[in-house]
Design a protein around this motif. Structure first.
Motif, PDB file in Angstrom:
ATOM      1  N   VAL A   1       0.833  -1.204   0.000  1.00 16.74           N
ATOM      2  CA  VAL A   1       0.000   0.000   0.000  1.00 16.74           C
ATOM      3  C   VAL A   1       0.865   1.251   0.000  1.00 16.74           C
ATOM      4  O   VAL A   1       0.629   2.195  -0.773  1.00 16.74           O
ATOM      5  N   LEU A   2       1.882   1.277   0.863  1.00 14.63           N
ATOM      6  CA  LEU A   2       2.744   2.447   0.937  1.00 14.63           C
ATOM      7  C   LEU A   2       3.477   2.689  -0.374  1.00 14.63           C
ATOM      8  O   LEU A   2       3.626   3.836  -0.813  1.00 14.63           O
ATOM      9  N   ARG A   3       3.936   1.624  -1.005  1.00 10.18           N
ATOM     10  CA  ARG A   3       4.626   1.794  -2.286  1.00 10.18           C
ATOM     11  C   ARG A   3       3.680   2.344  -3.344  1.00 10.18           C
ATOM     12  O   ARG A   3       4.048   3.229  -4.122  1.00 10.18           O
ATOM     13  N   ARG A   4       2.467   1.839  -3.357  1.00 12.46           N
ATOM     14  CA  ARG A   4       1.493   2.305  -4.347  1.00 12.46           C
ATOM     15  C   ARG A   4       1.156   3.778  -4.164  1.00 12.46           C
ATOM     16  O   ARG A   4       1.017   4.518  -5.141  1.00 12.46           O
ATOM     17  N   ILE A   5       1.069   4.202  -2.911  1.00 14.18           N
ATOM     18  CA  ILE A   5       0.637   5.574  -2.624  1.00 14.18           C
ATOM     19  C   ILE A   5       1.810   6.542  -2.557  1.00 14.18           C
ATOM     20  O   ILE A   5       1.816   7.585  -3.222  1.00 14.18           O
ATOM     21  N   LEU A   6       2.816   6.214  -1.747  1.00 14.37           N
ATOM     22  CA  LEU A   6       3.844   7.210  -1.431  1.00 14.37           C
ATOM     23  C   LEU A   6       4.782   7.494  -2.584  1.00 14.37           C
ATOM     24  O   LEU A   6       5.378   8.582  -2.643  1.00 14.37           O
ATOM     25  N   THR A   7       4.959   6.557  -3.504  1.00 10.72           N
ATOM     26  CA  THR A   7       5.807   6.841  -4.655  1.00 10.72           C
ATOM     27  C   THR A   7       5.153   7.845  -5.599  1.00 10.72           C
ATOM     28  O   THR A   7       5.797   8.341  -6.523  1.00 10.72           O
ATOM     29  N   ARG A   8       3.895   8.169  -5.353  1.00 14.96           N
ATOM     30  CA  ARG A   8       3.194   9.167  -6.164  1.00 14.96           C
ATOM     31  C   ARG A   8       3.012  10.488  -5.421  1.00 14.96           C
ATOM     32  O   ARG A   8       2.444  11.434  -5.965  1.00 14.96           O
ATOM     33  N   VAL A   9       3.477  10.543  -4.182  1.00 18.39           N
ATOM     34  CA  VAL A   9       3.425  11.775  -3.398  1.00 18.39           C
ATOM     35  C   VAL A   9       4.726  12.537  -3.614  1.00 18.39           C
ATOM     36  O   VAL A   9       5.812  11.949  -3.557  1.00 18.39           O
ATOM     37  N   PRO A  10       4.670  13.863  -3.850  1.00 21.12           N
ATOM     38  CA  PRO A  10       5.914  14.637  -4.000  1.00 21.12           C
ATOM     39  C   PRO A  10       6.820  14.447  -2.787  1.00 21.12           C
ATOM     40  O   PRO A  10       6.351  14.442  -1.649  1.00 21.12           O
ATOM     41  N   THR A  11       8.104  14.295  -3.041  1.00 21.35           N
ATOM     42  CA  THR A  11       9.047  14.028  -1.953  1.00 21.35           C
ATOM     43  C   THR A  11       8.952  15.074  -0.848  1.00 21.35           C
ATOM     44  O   THR A  11       9.029  14.747   0.341  1.00 21.35           O
ATOM     45  N   GLY A  12       8.759  16.319  -1.224  1.00 24.32           N
ATOM     46  CA  GLY A  12       8.695  17.383  -0.239  1.00 24.32           C
ATOM     47  C   GLY A  12       7.505  17.301   0.688  1.00 24.32           C
ATOM     48  O   GLY A  12       7.475  17.975   1.725  1.00 24.32           O
ATOM     49  N   SER A  13       6.510  16.471   0.335  1.00 21.64           N
ATOM     50  CA  SER A  13       5.307  16.340   1.171  1.00 21.64           C
ATOM     51  C   SER A  13       5.306  15.072   2.013  1.00 21.64           C
ATOM     52  O   SER A  13       4.384  14.860   2.807  1.00 21.64           O
ATOM     53  N   LEU A  14       6.315  14.229   1.860  1.00 19.61           N
ATOM     54  CA  LEU A  14       6.289  12.914   2.505  1.00 19.61           C
ATOM     55  C   LEU A  14       6.345  12.976   4.021  1.00 19.61           C
ATOM     56  O   LEU A  14       5.898  12.046   4.697  1.00 19.61           O
ATOM     57  N   THR A  15       6.908  14.034   4.578  1.00 23.49           N
ATOM     58  CA  THR A  15       6.955  14.132   6.039  1.00 23.49           C
ATOM     59  C   THR A  15       5.986  15.190   6.562  1.00 23.49           C
ATOM     60  O   THR A  15       6.128  15.663   7.697  1.00 23.49           O
ATOM     61  N   SER A  16       4.992  15.519   5.761  1.00 26.41           N
ATOM     62  CA  SER A  16       3.906  16.400   6.210  1.00 26.41           C
ATOM     63  C   SER A  16       2.779  15.525   6.747  1.00 26.41           C
ATOM     64  O   SER A  16       2.162  14.774   5.992  1.00 26.41           O
ATOM     65  N   PRO A  17       2.490  15.574   8.056  1.00 30.02           N
ATOM     66  CA  PRO A  17       1.411  14.736   8.588  1.00 30.02           C
ATOM     67  C   PRO A  17       0.086  14.960   7.874  1.00 30.02           C
ATOM     68  O   PRO A  17      -0.648  14.005   7.609  1.00 30.02           O
ATOM     69  N   GLU A  18      -0.213  16.215   7.548  1.00 27.01           N
ATOM     70  CA  GLU A  18      -1.481  16.517   6.881  1.00 27.01           C
ATOM     71  C   GLU A  18      -1.548  15.861   5.507  1.00 27.01           C
ATOM     72  O   GLU A  18      -2.575  15.269   5.132  1.00 27.01           O
ATOM     73  N   ALA A  19      -0.458  15.934   4.761  1.00 26.50           N
ATOM     74  CA  ALA A  19      -0.440  15.346   3.424  1.00 26.50           C
ATOM     75  C   ALA A  19      -0.566  13.826   3.485  1.00 26.50           C
ATOM     76  O   ALA A  19      -1.294  13.217   2.692  1.00 26.50           O
ATOM     77  N   ILE A  20       0.122  13.208   4.439  1.00 29.30           N
ATOM     78  CA  ILE A  20       0.098  11.749   4.534  1.00 29.30           C
ATOM     79  C   ILE A  20      -1.242  11.254   5.072  1.00 29.30           C
ATOM     80  O   ILE A  20      -1.788  10.249   4.595  1.00 29.30           O
ATOM     81  N   GLN A  21      -1.813  11.950   6.048  1.00 28.89           N
ATOM     82  CA  GLN A  21      -3.102  11.530   6.595  1.00 28.89           C
ATOM     83  C   GLN A  21      -4.225  11.688   5.571  1.00 28.89           C
ATOM     84  O   GLN A  21      -5.270  11.051   5.700  1.00 28.89           O
ATOM     85  N   ALA A  22      -4.001  12.504   4.564  1.00 32.15           N
ATOM     86  CA  ALA A  22      -5.007  12.668   3.514  1.00 32.15           C
ATOM     87  C   ALA A  22      -5.046  11.488   2.560  1.00 32.15           C
ATOM     88  O   ALA A  22      -6.061  11.260   1.889  1.00 32.15           O
ATOM     89  N   VAL A  23      -3.963  10.698   2.518  1.00 30.37           N
ATOM     90  CA  VAL A  23      -3.908   9.618   1.536  1.00 30.37           C
ATOM     91  C   VAL A  23      -3.718   8.236   2.152  1.00 30.37           C
ATOM     92  O   VAL A  23      -3.738   7.237   1.440  1.00 30.37           O
ATOM     93  N   LEU A  24      -3.535   8.158   3.476  1.00 27.18           N
ATOM     94  CA  LEU A  24      -3.326   6.870   4.125  1.00 27.18           C
ATOM     95  C   LEU A  24      -4.123   6.785   5.423  1.00 27.18           C
ATOM     96  O   LEU A  24      -4.375   7.801   6.067  1.00 27.18           O
ATOM     97  N   PRO A  25      -4.524   5.549   5.827  1.00 24.41           N
ATOM     98  CA  PRO A  25      -5.228   5.371   7.106  1.00 24.41           C
ATOM     99  C   PRO A  25      -4.244   5.376   8.268  1.00 24.41           C
ATOM    100  O   PRO A  25      -3.696   4.340   8.644  1.00 24.41           O
ATOM    101  N   VAL A  26      -3.998   6.534   8.844  1.00 21.62           N
ATOM    102  CA  VAL A  26      -2.996   6.711   9.887  1.00 21.62           C
ATOM    103  C   VAL A  26      -3.680   6.883  11.240  1.00 21.62           C
ATOM    104  O   VAL A  26      -4.549   7.733  11.406  1.00 21.62           O
TER     105      VAL A  26
END
Length: 256
Positions: free
Chosen positions: A67-92
C-alpha cells in the motif's frame, strides 16, 4: 552529478538504520521496503526519512509495504513528512514528528568557547538526573538527556545544573545530540555552549554529529553551530483494519 559528501554520509546512516538493503534514489524519488526490524520508526510502525530530494520508507509488513509503495511513490518528496499530506492519503492512527534532521562536518562546525563555565560529568550523574526531573516532562522527553551514552557537558547556577548536552551513540558512527536548558535560563546562549562542547567530543571520537529537532528554538541553536538541515523524518502507526481495503487513497487525486 555533484555529490554532497555530508548528505551522502547522512543518507548512509538511515540506510543502515533501515536494517536491510535499501538506498536513497540517486535521481530523486522514493524507495519503499518491508523491514520489521527497521529503526526508522518504533516497532510495527512505518518510517519515512527524506534527505535531499530522495526518500526511503520502511513498512512493518509486506501488506503495508504494498500500500505504501502504491501511494507514497506518487506523493511529491517534499510532502512525505507532512502529517497533513500523509493523513489525507493513508489510514494513519498516530504520527510522531516530523523532526528536522541536521548534520555538521568538522569543517563547517562553529565552536562556541566554553570560557571555563562548562563542566564535564558522567552520564547518569545524580546532578544531571535531578536536573532532568526538574523540567517539564515534555521538555525532558524531547531532549533525550536521560539516554546519553557520552559524558554530559553542563553549566551550573550555584550547585544546580541548568543546562546540559551530550550524545547517544547510534549505529553507523553517529553521535545523536541531546540538549536541555532549564526554562528560566533560556535565551542566554547556554544551549549553544554545552552543545558545542558535546560536538567537540563527538568529532574527536570520529563520529558524525546529528541534530534531530522539532522546536524552532532547538533548530536555531543547531544552525548557530553550523548544522545543516538536510531532511526530515516522520513515523506512522497505520490503521491495519483500514489498510486491508483496496480503495486507498479515498477520493484523493495524487500527483502523477
Amino acid at each position: 552529478m555533484v555529490i554532497d559528501p555530508l548528505l551522502k554520509q547522512a543518507q548512509g546512516v538511515w540506510e543502515t538504520l533501515a536494517a536491510l538493503p535499501v538506498s536513497f534514489p540517486l535521481a530523486g524519488g522514493t524507495h519503499v521496503v518491508t523491514s520489521p526490524a527497521s529503526q526508522l520508526a518504533p516497532p510495527s510502525w512505518a518510517g519515512i526519512v527524506v534527505l535531499g530530494d530522495s526518500a526511503i520508507v520502511t513498512a512493518p509488513t509486506d501488506g503495508a509495504m504494498q500500500v505504501l509503495r502504491r501511494i507514497l511513490t506518487r506523493v511529491p518528496t517534499g510532502s512525505l513528512t507532512s502529517p497533513e499530506a500523509i493523513q489525507a492519503v493513508l489510514p494513519v492512527s498516530e504520527v510522531l514528528g516530523p523532526a528536522v534532521l541536521g548534520y555538521v562536518s568538522r569543517a563547517d562546525f562553529r565552536l562556541v568557547p566554553a570560557d571555563g563555565s562548562v563542566e564535564r560529568i558522567a552520564p547518569g550523574h545524580q546532578d544531571l538526573m535531578t536536573f532532568v526531573k526538574s523540567v517539564p516532562p515534555e521538555d525532558a522527553g524531547e531532549s533525550g538527556m536521560d539516554e546519553i551514552t557520552s559524558a554530559a557537558f553542563v553549566v551550573r547556577h550555584g550547585a544546580d545544573v541548568v543546562a546540559a548536552a551530550g550524545f547517544r551513540a547510534w549505529p553507523a558512527q553517529v553521535a545523536h545530540l541531546c540538549v536541555l536548558t532549564a526554562p528560566g535560563e533560556r535565551g542566554r546562549g547556554l544551549a549553544r555552549k554545552v552543545a558545542s562542547a558535546a560536538v567537540v567530543q563527538a568529532l574527536a571520537e570520529g563520529l558524525l554529529p546529528q541534530w534531530r529537532a522539532r522546536p524552532t528554538a532547538s533548530r536555531k541553536v543547531a544552525r548557530a553551530l553550523g548544522f545543516r538541515e538536510l531532511g526530515s523524518q516522520l513515523s506512522l502507526r497505520l490503521n491495519q483494519e483500514e489498510l486491508r481495503l483496496d480503495d486507498w487513497p479515498k477520493g484523493v487525486t495524487l500527483s502523477p
